[in-house]
Design a protein around this motif. Structure first.
Motif, PDB file in Angstrom:
ATOM      1  N   GLU A 218       0.842  -1.470  -0.366  1.00 37.62           N
ATOM      2  CA  GLU A 218       0.478   0.069  -0.070  1.00 37.62           C
ATOM      3  C   GLU A 218       1.234   1.034  -0.414  1.00 37.62           C
ATOM      4  OE1 GLU A 218      -3.768  -0.367   1.885  1.00 37.62           O
ATOM      5  OE2 GLU A 218      -3.522  -1.779   2.880  1.00 37.62           O
ATOM      6  N   GLY A 219       1.916   0.538   0.350  1.00 39.72           N
ATOM      7  CA  GLY A 219       3.046   2.011   0.528  1.00 39.72           C
ATOM      8  C   GLY A 219       4.230   2.664  -0.220  1.00 39.72           C
ATOM      9  N   ASN A 220       3.995   1.447  -1.383  1.00 40.68           N
ATOM     10  CA  ASN A 220       4.726   1.524  -2.644  1.00 40.68           C
ATOM     11  C   ASN A 220       3.946   1.349  -3.746  1.00 40.68           C
ATOM     12  OD1 ASN A 220       7.110   0.951  -0.785  1.00 40.68           O
ATOM     13  ND2 ASN A 220       7.258  -1.606  -0.164  1.00 40.68           N
ATOM     14  N   ALA A 221       3.545   0.918  -3.953  1.00 36.93           N
ATOM     15  CA  ALA A 221       2.592   0.895  -4.854  1.00 36.93           C
ATOM     16  C   ALA A 221       1.893   2.355  -5.787  1.00 36.93           C
ATOM     17  CB  ALA A 221       1.285   0.587  -5.122  1.00 36.93           C
ATOM     18  N   SER A 222       2.371   2.161  -6.785  1.00 36.15           N
ATOM     19  CA  SER A 222       2.904   3.371  -7.996  1.00 36.15           C
ATOM     20  C   SER A 222       0.834   3.615  -8.675  1.00 36.15           C
ATOM     21  CB  SER A 222       3.536   3.956  -8.258  1.00 36.15           C
ATOM     22  OG  SER A 222       2.993   4.620  -9.073  1.00 36.15           O
ATOM     23  N   ALA A 223       0.207   4.450  -7.692  1.00 37.13           N
ATOM     24  CA  ALA A 223      -0.760   4.667  -8.678  1.00 37.13           C
ATOM     25  C   ALA A 223       0.113   5.096 -10.219  1.00 37.13           C
ATOM     26  CB  ALA A 223      -1.674   6.033  -8.576  1.00 37.13           C
ATOM     27  N   ASP A 224       1.044   5.453 -10.449  1.00 46.14           N
ATOM     28  CA  ASP A 224       0.439   5.850 -12.427  1.00 46.14           C
ATOM     29  C   ASP A 224       1.491   4.502 -12.785  1.00 46.14           C
ATOM     30  OD1 ASP A 224       3.249   8.142 -11.878  1.00 46.14           O
ATOM     31  OD2 ASP A 224       2.937   6.081 -11.141  1.00 46.14           O
ATOM     32  N   GLY A 225       1.666   3.287 -12.230  1.00 50.68           N
ATOM     33  CA  GLY A 225       2.084   2.387 -13.052  1.00 50.68           C
ATOM     34  C   GLY A 225       2.287   0.872 -12.653  1.00 50.68           C
ATOM     35  N   ALA A 226       2.502   0.171 -11.901  1.00 53.26           N
ATOM     36  CA  ALA A 226       2.092  -0.949 -12.315  1.00 53.26           C
ATOM     37  C   ALA A 226       0.644  -1.216 -11.437  1.00 53.26           C
ATOM     38  CB  ALA A 226       3.367  -1.850 -11.301  1.00 53.26           C
ATOM     39  N   GLY A 227      -0.125  -1.391 -11.981  1.00 51.90           N
ATOM     40  CA  GLY A 227      -2.092  -1.280 -12.071  1.00 51.90           C
ATOM     41  C   GLY A 227      -2.249  -0.228 -11.886  1.00 51.90           C
ATOM     42  N   SER A 228      -3.106   0.561 -12.763  1.00 50.90           N
ATOM     43  CA  SER A 228      -2.672   1.953 -12.889  1.00 50.90           C
ATOM     44  C   SER A 228      -4.117   2.319 -12.184  1.00 50.90           C
ATOM     45  CB  SER A 228      -3.186   2.708 -14.374  1.00 50.90           C
ATOM     46  OG  SER A 228      -4.238   1.578 -15.031  1.00 50.90           O
ATOM     47  N   THR A 229      -5.085   1.891 -11.599  1.00 50.08           N
ATOM     48  CA  THR A 229      -5.850   1.872 -10.859  1.00 50.08           C
ATOM     49  C   THR A 229      -6.155   2.486  -9.422  1.00 50.08           C
ATOM     50  OG1 THR A 229      -7.068   0.612 -12.421  1.00 50.08           O
ATOM     51  CG2 THR A 229      -8.246   1.363 -10.103  1.00 50.08           C
ATOM     52  N   ASN A 230      -6.347   3.551  -9.368  1.00 47.35           N
ATOM     53  CA  ASN A 230      -5.857   4.052  -7.487  1.00 47.35           C
ATOM     54  C   ASN A 230      -6.295   2.911  -6.581  1.00 47.35           C
ATOM     55  OD1 ASN A 230      -6.451   6.040  -4.595  1.00 47.35           O
ATOM     56  ND2 ASN A 230      -5.555   7.178  -6.033  1.00 47.35           N
ATOM     57  N   LEU A 231      -5.393   2.563  -5.402  1.00 43.48           N
ATOM     58  CA  LEU A 231      -5.277   1.997  -4.756  1.00 43.48           C
ATOM     59  C   LEU A 231      -6.521   2.449  -3.688  1.00 43.48           C
ATOM     60  CD1 LEU A 231      -1.920   2.131  -2.815  1.00 43.48           C
ATOM     61  CD2 LEU A 231      -2.603   0.200  -4.427  1.00 43.48           C
ATOM     62  N   ARG A 232      -6.989   3.381  -3.745  1.00 42.11           N
ATOM     63  CA  ARG A 232      -8.028   3.087  -2.646  1.00 42.11           C
ATOM     64  C   ARG A 232      -9.749   2.409  -3.798  1.00 42.11           C
ATOM     65  NH1 ARG A 232      -7.808   9.287  -0.923  1.00 42.11           N
ATOM     66  NH2 ARG A 232      -6.101   9.079   0.350  1.00 42.11           N
ATOM     67  N   SER A 233      -9.632   2.392  -4.904  1.00 42.90           N
ATOM     68  CA  SER A 233     -10.907   1.605  -5.856  1.00 42.90           C
ATOM     69  C   SER A 233     -10.634   0.145  -6.187  1.00 42.90           C
ATOM     70  CB  SER A 233     -10.586   2.554  -7.056  1.00 42.90           C
ATOM     71  OG  SER A 233      -9.399   2.537  -7.961  1.00 42.90           O
ATOM     72  N   ASP A 234      -9.164  -0.431  -5.489  1.00 38.90           N
ATOM     73  CA  ASP A 234      -9.457  -1.478  -6.037  1.00 38.90           C
ATOM     74  C   ASP A 234     -10.061  -2.394  -5.288  1.00 38.90           C
ATOM     75  OD1 ASP A 234      -8.092  -4.208  -6.396  1.00 38.90           O
ATOM     76  OD2 ASP A 234      -6.111  -3.739  -6.130  1.00 38.90           O
ATOM     77  N   PRO A 235     -11.259  -3.309  -5.426  1.00 43.16           N
ATOM     78  CA  PRO A 235     -12.132  -4.402  -5.140  1.00 43.16           C
ATOM     79  C   PRO A 235     -11.177  -5.540  -4.254  1.00 43.16           C
ATOM     80  CG  PRO A 235     -12.605  -4.284  -7.411  1.00 43.16           C
ATOM     81  CD  PRO A 235     -11.320  -3.306  -6.455  1.00 43.16           C
ATOM     82  N   ALA A 236     -10.197  -5.960  -4.701  1.00 40.27           N
ATOM     83  CA  ALA A 236      -9.756  -6.506  -4.078  1.00 40.27           C
ATOM     84  C   ALA A 236      -9.033  -6.240  -2.812  1.00 40.27           C
ATOM     85  CB  ALA A 236      -8.420  -7.791  -5.027  1.00 40.27           C
ATOM     86  N   LEU A 237      -8.260  -5.232  -2.460  1.00 40.62           N
ATOM     87  CA  LEU A 237      -8.027  -4.736  -1.408  1.00 40.62           C
ATOM     88  C   LEU A 237      -8.090  -4.180  -0.705  1.00 40.62           C
ATOM     89  CD1 LEU A 237      -4.941  -3.898  -0.366  1.00 40.62           C
ATOM     90  CD2 LEU A 237      -5.005  -1.236  -1.119  1.00 40.62           C
ATOM     91  N   ALA A 238     -10.321  -4.160  -0.916  1.00 39.81           N
ATOM     92  CA  ALA A 238     -10.863  -3.857   0.279  1.00 39.81           C
ATOM     93  C   ALA A 238     -10.882  -4.819   1.009  1.00 39.81           C
ATOM     94  CB  ALA A 238     -12.097  -2.270  -0.886  1.00 39.81           C
ATOM     95  N   LEU A 239     -12.021  -5.556  -0.246  1.00 41.19           N
ATOM     96  CA  LEU A 239     -12.214  -6.784   0.780  1.00 41.19           C
ATOM     97  C   LEU A 239     -11.116  -7.558   1.423  1.00 41.19           C
ATOM     98  CD1 LEU A 239     -13.451  -9.326   0.691  1.00 41.19           C
ATOM     99  CD2 LEU A 239     -12.532 -10.334  -1.188  1.00 41.19           C
ATOM    100  N   TRP A 240     -10.631  -7.088   0.878  1.00 41.32           N
ATOM    101  CA  TRP A 240      -9.322  -7.413   1.452  1.00 41.32           C
ATOM    102  C   TRP A 240      -8.590  -6.907   3.804  1.00 41.32           C
ATOM    103  CZ3 TRP A 240      -4.258  -4.798   3.866  1.00 41.32           C
ATOM    104  CH2 TRP A 240      -3.330  -5.398   4.561  1.00 41.32           C
ATOM    105  N   ARG A 241      -8.891  -5.600   3.666  1.00 43.74           N
ATOM    106  CA  ARG A 241      -8.870  -4.772   4.478  1.00 43.74           C
ATOM    107  C   ARG A 241      -9.830  -5.396   5.628  1.00 43.74           C
ATOM    108  NH1 ARG A 241      -8.219  -0.689   0.638  1.00 43.74           N
ATOM    109  NH2 ARG A 241      -5.675   0.348   1.397  1.00 43.74           N
ATOM    110  N   GLU A 242     -11.092  -5.184   4.642  1.00 48.14           N
ATOM    111  CA  GLU A 242     -12.228  -6.200   5.526  1.00 48.14           C
ATOM    112  C   GLU A 242     -11.869  -7.576   6.100  1.00 48.14           C
ATOM    113  OE1 GLU A 242     -17.378  -6.496   4.688  1.00 48.14           O
ATOM    114  OE2 GLU A 242     -16.320  -6.400   3.146  1.00 48.14           O
ATOM    115  N   TRP A 243     -11.252  -8.594   5.255  1.00 44.20           N
ATOM    116  CA  TRP A 243     -11.209  -9.628   6.123  1.00 44.20           C
ATOM    117  C   TRP A 243     -10.791  -9.471   6.737  1.00 44.20           C
ATOM    118  CZ3 TRP A 243      -6.508 -12.032   5.771  1.00 44.20           C
ATOM    119  CH2 TRP A 243      -6.354 -13.389   6.022  1.00 44.20           C
TER     120      TRP A 243
END
Length: 246
Positions: A32-57
């Motif tokens: 979360e601190g290293n992934a770039s919003a304009d690089g690997a996975g251009s979608t912003n971290l906040r909108s990643d459904p898998a990451l949101a699910l991981w936080r909930e899990w």
């Protein structure tokens, strides 16, 4: 109750093992601190459904672990003060056998009429022990704790299952999926065998790639595309493929 020479296997009362050790050294929050919003996975971290699910899990898994430890603490108190419900029966051959259920009583003594009186006494003794356990369990809140722990574990399981149908749009989201699978898998037996070492390696790779990408992103800012590409490729030996955006 006399000591027995042979004891049937004591059934586990708890439903979930507490995560007890190393689990995963590198986890998705590193990304979360290293992934770039304009690089690997251009979608912003906040909108990643898998990451949101991981936080909930992760929240649900933490709660389930806390409830499991509480339930196990109360279970230990019951086991020390009352003992797990059981009965020791003496077979005609003179051998003592301790069993932990009515079904086991019938298995040990059989269904023949010659064992009817012994079965009846054993069943009554077991029921009396079970009643003492149930009364003490209710008094100290064990039953409520067990119910809460099971419900939390079920919620965690449901969220874990949702990862299979939730698409990740960032490296952090992919790592979150792996982290959840590893933490759940390492809570059970045989976590040192296939596929756990391979999954751990894949998660470490994701973290490393993200960290390396983030390190590259700083000097690349302000450069023309061709300059950045030259810098990126010049850092690796010829003939080796190190595509950071894969």
């Amino acid at each position: 109750m006399a000591d027995s020479d042979n004891t049937t296997t004591l059934p586990s009362v708890t439903r979930r093992r507490v995560l007890a050790g190393t689990v995963v050294a590198t986890t998705a929050w590193t990304l979360e601190g290293n992934a770039s919003a304009d690089g690997a996975g251009s979608t912003n971290l906040r909108s990643d459904p898998a990451l949101a699910l991981w936080r909930e899990w992760q929240k649900a898994d933490k709660l389930a672990g806390q409830l499991c430890r509480m339930q196990q603490h109360l279970e230990t108190r019951l086991a020390e003060s009352i003992g797990f419900p059981c009965v020791t029966v003496r077979l005609p051959e003179g051998e003592d056998v301790t069993v932990h259920s009515i079904g086991a009583v019938n298995d040990v003594l059989g269904k023949g009429p010659d064992m009817a009186a012994l079965r009846e006494k054993a069943a009554a003794d077991f029921a009396a022990h079970q009643a003492r356990w149930d009364a003490a369990a209710e008094e100290i809140g064990y039953n409520a704790a067990l119910t809460a722990e099971r419900e939390a574990a079920d919620q965690t399981k449901d969220l874990l299952g949702a990862f299979s149908t939730t698409h990740a749009t960032t490296l952090a989201g992919v790592a979150g999926k792996l982290d959840a699978v590893l933490r759940e898998g390492e809570a059970w037996e045989e976590c040192s065998e296939f596929p756990w070492p391979q999954l751990r390696s894949a998660l470490r790779d994701l973290v490393r790639i993200s960290e390396e990408f983030d390190a590259d992103r700083v000097p690349r800012l302000g450069m023309r595309h061709d300059q950045a590409e030259t810098l990126r490729h010049s850092r690796w030996p010829a003939g080796q493929d190190h595509d950071r955006t894969a």
